[in-house]
Design a protein around this motif. Structure first.
Motif, PDB file in Angstrom:
ATOM      1  N   ILE A  50       0.844  -1.197   0.000  1.00  0.00           N
ATOM      2  CA  ILE A  50       0.000   0.000   0.000  1.00  0.00           C
ATOM      3  C   ILE A  50       0.880   1.247   0.000  1.00  0.00           C
ATOM      4  O   ILE A  50       1.705   1.424   0.908  1.00  0.00           O
ATOM      5  CB  ILE A  50      -0.942   0.008   1.218  1.00  0.00           C
ATOM      6  CG1 ILE A  50      -1.832  -1.234   1.209  1.00  0.00           C
ATOM      7  CG2 ILE A  50      -1.791   1.277   1.226  1.00  0.00           C
ATOM      8  CD1 ILE A  50      -2.677  -1.399   2.454  1.00  0.00           C
ATOM      9  N   PRO A  51       0.762   2.133  -0.977  1.00  0.00           N
ATOM     10  CA  PRO A  51       1.609   3.337  -1.034  1.00  0.00           C
ATOM     11  C   PRO A  51       1.416   4.218   0.200  1.00  0.00           C
ATOM     12  O   PRO A  51       0.310   4.302   0.755  1.00  0.00           O
ATOM     13  CB  PRO A  51       1.120   4.055  -2.297  1.00  0.00           C
ATOM     14  CG  PRO A  51       0.425   3.011  -3.104  1.00  0.00           C
ATOM     15  CD  PRO A  51      -0.172   2.048  -2.122  1.00  0.00           C
ATOM     16  N   ASN A  52       2.477   4.892   0.594  1.00  0.00           N
ATOM     17  CA  ASN A  52       2.416   5.742   1.788  1.00  0.00           C
ATOM     18  C   ASN A  52       1.355   6.826   1.666  1.00  0.00           C
ATOM     19  O   ASN A  52       0.717   7.198   2.660  1.00  0.00           O
ATOM     20  CB  ASN A  52       3.786   6.378   2.047  1.00  0.00           C
ATOM     21  CG  ASN A  52       4.781   5.388   2.624  1.00  0.00           C
ATOM     22  OD1 ASN A  52       4.396   4.430   3.294  1.00  0.00           O
ATOM     23  ND2 ASN A  52       6.067   5.617   2.368  1.00  0.00           N
ATOM     24  N   TRP A  53       1.134   7.341   0.433  1.00  0.00           N
ATOM     25  CA  TRP A  53       0.200   8.453   0.277  1.00  0.00           C
ATOM     26  C   TRP A  53      -1.241   8.040   0.557  1.00  0.00           C
ATOM     27  O   TRP A  53      -2.106   8.901   0.785  1.00  0.00           O
ATOM     28  CB  TRP A  53       0.310   9.062  -1.119  1.00  0.00           C
ATOM     29  CG  TRP A  53      -0.166   8.189  -2.237  1.00  0.00           C
ATOM     30  CD1 TRP A  53       0.588   7.358  -3.008  1.00  0.00           C
ATOM     31  CD2 TRP A  53      -1.506   8.068  -2.722  1.00  0.00           C
ATOM     32  NE1 TRP A  53      -0.185   6.709  -3.931  1.00  0.00           N
ATOM     33  CE2 TRP A  53      -1.474   7.129  -3.792  1.00  0.00           C
ATOM     34  CE3 TRP A  53      -2.736   8.645  -2.369  1.00  0.00           C
ATOM     35  CZ2 TRP A  53      -2.616   6.763  -4.492  1.00  0.00           C
ATOM     36  CZ3 TRP A  53      -3.875   8.280  -3.069  1.00  0.00           C
ATOM     37  CH2 TRP A  53      -3.817   7.361  -4.114  1.00  0.00           C
ATOM     38  N   MET A  54      -1.518   6.729   0.556  1.00  0.00           N
ATOM     39  CA  MET A  54      -2.890   6.266   0.768  1.00  0.00           C
ATOM     40  C   MET A  54      -3.243   6.119   2.244  1.00  0.00           C
ATOM     41  O   MET A  54      -4.408   5.915   2.578  1.00  0.00           O
ATOM     42  CB  MET A  54      -3.111   4.930   0.059  1.00  0.00           C
ATOM     43  CG  MET A  54      -3.001   5.009  -1.458  1.00  0.00           C
ATOM     44  SD  MET A  54      -3.410   3.460  -2.310  1.00  0.00           S
ATOM     45  CE  MET A  54      -5.203   3.452  -2.142  1.00  0.00           C
ATOM     46  N   TRP A  55      -2.239   6.231   3.123  1.00  0.00           N
ATOM     47  CA  TRP A  55      -2.495   6.031   4.551  1.00  0.00           C
ATOM     48  C   TRP A  55      -2.987   7.314   5.210  1.00  0.00           C
ATOM     49  O   TRP A  55      -2.476   8.404   4.942  1.00  0.00           O
ATOM     50  CB  TRP A  55      -1.234   5.562   5.264  1.00  0.00           C
ATOM     51  CG  TRP A  55      -0.851   4.150   4.955  1.00  0.00           C
ATOM     52  CD1 TRP A  55       0.155   3.718   4.155  1.00  0.00           C
ATOM     53  CD2 TRP A  55      -1.496   2.968   5.457  1.00  0.00           C
ATOM     54  NE1 TRP A  55       0.186   2.340   4.116  1.00  0.00           N
ATOM     55  CE2 TRP A  55      -0.814   1.860   4.902  1.00  0.00           C
ATOM     56  CE3 TRP A  55      -2.576   2.746   6.309  1.00  0.00           C
ATOM     57  CZ2 TRP A  55      -1.181   0.545   5.172  1.00  0.00           C
ATOM     58  CZ3 TRP A  55      -2.944   1.445   6.582  1.00  0.00           C
ATOM     59  CH2 TRP A  55      -2.253   0.357   6.022  1.00  0.00           C
ATOM     60  N   LEU A  56      -3.955   7.167   6.110  1.00  0.00           N
ATOM     61  CA  LEU A  56      -4.497   8.292   6.868  1.00  0.00           C
ATOM     62  C   LEU A  56      -4.185   8.113   8.349  1.00  0.00           C
ATOM     63  O   LEU A  56      -4.014   6.991   8.834  1.00  0.00           O
ATOM     64  CB  LEU A  56      -6.011   8.386   6.680  1.00  0.00           C
ATOM     65  CG  LEU A  56      -6.522   8.507   5.244  1.00  0.00           C
ATOM     66  CD1 LEU A  56      -8.046   8.551   5.242  1.00  0.00           C
ATOM     67  CD2 LEU A  56      -5.946   9.728   4.556  1.00  0.00           C
ATOM     68  N   ASP A  57      -4.146   9.218   9.067  1.00  0.00           N
ATOM     69  CA  ASP A  57      -3.921   9.206  10.510  1.00  0.00           C
ATOM     70  C   ASP A  57      -5.265   9.168  11.232  1.00  0.00           C
ATOM     71  O   ASP A  57      -6.165   9.954  10.923  1.00  0.00           O
ATOM     72  CB  ASP A  57      -3.145  10.466  10.920  1.00  0.00           C
ATOM     73  CG  ASP A  57      -2.969  10.564  12.417  1.00  0.00           C
ATOM     74  OD1 ASP A  57      -2.110   9.851  12.972  1.00  0.00           O
ATOM     75  OD2 ASP A  57      -3.715  11.352  13.039  1.00  0.00           O
ATOM     76  N   ALA A  58      -5.408   8.256  12.185  1.00  0.00           N
ATOM     77  CA  ALA A  58      -6.699   8.057  12.854  1.00  0.00           C
ATOM     78  C   ALA A  58      -7.180   9.313  13.564  1.00  0.00           C
ATOM     79  O   ALA A  58      -8.374   9.635  13.529  1.00  0.00           O
ATOM     80  CB  ALA A  58      -6.602   6.894  13.841  1.00  0.00           C
ATOM     81  N   ASP A  59      -6.277  10.034  14.218  1.00  0.00           N
ATOM     82  CA  ASP A  59      -6.690  11.243  14.937  1.00  0.00           C
ATOM     83  C   ASP A  59      -7.205  12.322  13.982  1.00  0.00           C
ATOM     84  O   ASP A  59      -8.175  13.017  14.291  1.00  0.00           O
ATOM     85  CB  ASP A  59      -5.523  11.779  15.772  1.00  0.00           C
ATOM     86  CG  ASP A  59      -5.158  10.861  16.923  1.00  0.00           C
ATOM     87  OD1 ASP A  59      -6.061  10.510  17.710  1.00  0.00           O
ATOM     88  OD2 ASP A  59      -3.985  10.461  17.021  1.00  0.00           O
ATOM     89  N   LYS A  60      -6.577  12.430  12.820  1.00  0.00           N
ATOM     90  CA  LYS A  60      -7.037  13.410  11.828  1.00  0.00           C
ATOM     91  C   LYS A  60      -8.377  12.991  11.229  1.00  0.00           C
ATOM     92  O   LYS A  60      -9.234  13.837  10.954  1.00  0.00           O
ATOM     93  CB  LYS A  60      -5.985  13.582  10.738  1.00  0.00           C
ATOM     94  CG  LYS A  60      -4.706  14.258  11.232  1.00  0.00           C
ATOM     95  CD  LYS A  60      -3.690  14.418  10.106  1.00  0.00           C
ATOM     96  CE  LYS A  60      -2.429  15.101  10.604  1.00  0.00           C
ATOM     97  NZ  LYS A  60      -1.408  15.234   9.531  1.00  0.00           N
ATOM     98  N   VAL A  61      -8.562  11.689  11.019  1.00  0.00           N
ATOM     99  CA  VAL A  61      -9.843  11.183  10.524  1.00  0.00           C
ATOM    100  C   VAL A  61     -10.966  11.556  11.485  1.00  0.00           C
ATOM    101  O   VAL A  61     -12.036  12.031  11.079  1.00  0.00           O
ATOM    102  CB  VAL A  61      -9.781   9.654  10.331  1.00  0.00           C
ATOM    103  CG1 VAL A  61     -11.180   9.065  10.151  1.00  0.00           C
ATOM    104  CG2 VAL A  61      -8.900   9.302   9.138  1.00  0.00           C
ATOM    105  N   VAL A  62     -10.722  11.342  12.775  1.00  0.00           N
ATOM    106  CA  VAL A  62     -11.734  11.643  13.792  1.00  0.00           C
ATOM    107  C   VAL A  62     -12.012  13.147  13.851  1.00  0.00           C
ATOM    108  O   VAL A  62     -13.171  13.574  13.928  1.00  0.00           O
ATOM    109  CB  VAL A  62     -11.294  11.105  15.161  1.00  0.00           C
ATOM    110  CG1 VAL A  62     -12.161  11.681  16.280  1.00  0.00           C
ATOM    111  CG2 VAL A  62     -11.353   9.583  15.162  1.00  0.00           C
TER     112      VAL A  62
END
Length: 257
Positions: free
Chosen positions: A196-208
């Motif tokens: 999975i490319p790094n650009w596709m990952w999200l941070d859980a705290d930012k999502v919330v």
């Protein structure tokens, strides 16, 4: 002080919701299967933020577990003002690779539990004229890709339909649809993530944080990142059969190993 109940609270997006809501001064009801992790989490949040954190050990793949949370949500004396239906999991492999029993368990957690807990919460919230429900879905809801995506599509359609029905009641409902988030989700399912490319990952705290902002704005659907909003916008332009082919190939490349 208001109270939020979070299912699947001990890791990932659920833990991020717990951290953020505790920091904002909300009391919490923490729901998961692991009692020790729940107690450790409750103690940490209480000590750090001075809020009350109640522990409710429940397995939402069982009727007993769902009923225990339903009873807590229906308690008018200790009202829950915000429900976060976050508990969920993935099965490794494509269709027919996973045992049917595991697929049915997924539907129990992702669909039946969400339906029953939302119903229990909204009944009490509508009486008070206020409250909110966040049902955690996924961008997988918008592409034809197996039982997981189908179950999350149900969550999105259910949530937006109920939100429409409750317009003017003071109760808000929102489906939160993140992309890949660094949590225990893939590890628990035995899924590899190296491709999975790094650009596709999200941070859980930012999502919330973005999800709660969208809830406050009255949105019934939150896609908490401009990259995924762009991807889904482009996907709408692709014919459905071709989208299914692309989704299948992408799933084999970026999905379970």
């Amino acid at each position: 002080m208001t109270t939020a109940l979070i299912t699947g609270s001990t890791s990932g997006i659920g833990a991020a919701f717990a951290r953020r809501l505790a920091a904002d001064g909300h009391n919490l009801v923490l729901v998961a299967r692991d009692t020790k992790r729940l107690r450790d989490q409750a103690t940490e949040l209480h000590d750090r933020h001075g809020i009350e954190a109640e522990v409710l050990s429940a397995d939402l793949s069982t009727d007993d577990g769902i009923e225990a949370v339903e009873r807590r949500l229906a308690d008018r004396k200790h009202a829950v003002d915000l429900l976060v239906n976050n508990a969920g999991f993935g099965n490794k492999g494509r269709y027919l690779d996973a045992p049917l029993a595991d697929e049915l368990t997924m539907l129990k957690v992702h669909c039946e539990a969400v339906l029953r807990l939302t119903t229990a919460a909204v009944g009490a919230m509508r009486e008070r004229g206020r409250g909110g429900v966040v049902n955690v879905a996924s961008v997988a809801a918008f592409v034809p890709r197996g039982t997981y995506g189908a179950s999350k599509a149900w969550v999105v359609q259910f949530t937006q339909g109920v939100a429409k029905d409750l317009t003017g009641s003071g109760v808000r409902l929102m489906a939160l649809c993140p992309g890949f988030v660094r949590t225990e989700f893939h590890q628990r399912a035995g899924m590899g993530t190296d491709s999975i490319p790094n650009w596709m990952w999200l941070d859980a705290d930012k999502v919330v944080a973005e999800g709660l902002n969208d809830l406050a704005r009255g949105k019934s659907l939150s896609i908490p990142d401009p990259r995924y909003k762009a991807l889904l916008g482009a996907a709408k332009l692709v014919p459905r059969p071709l989208l299914g082919t692309i989704s299948s190939k992408t799933g084999r490349k970026y999905g379970p190993r």
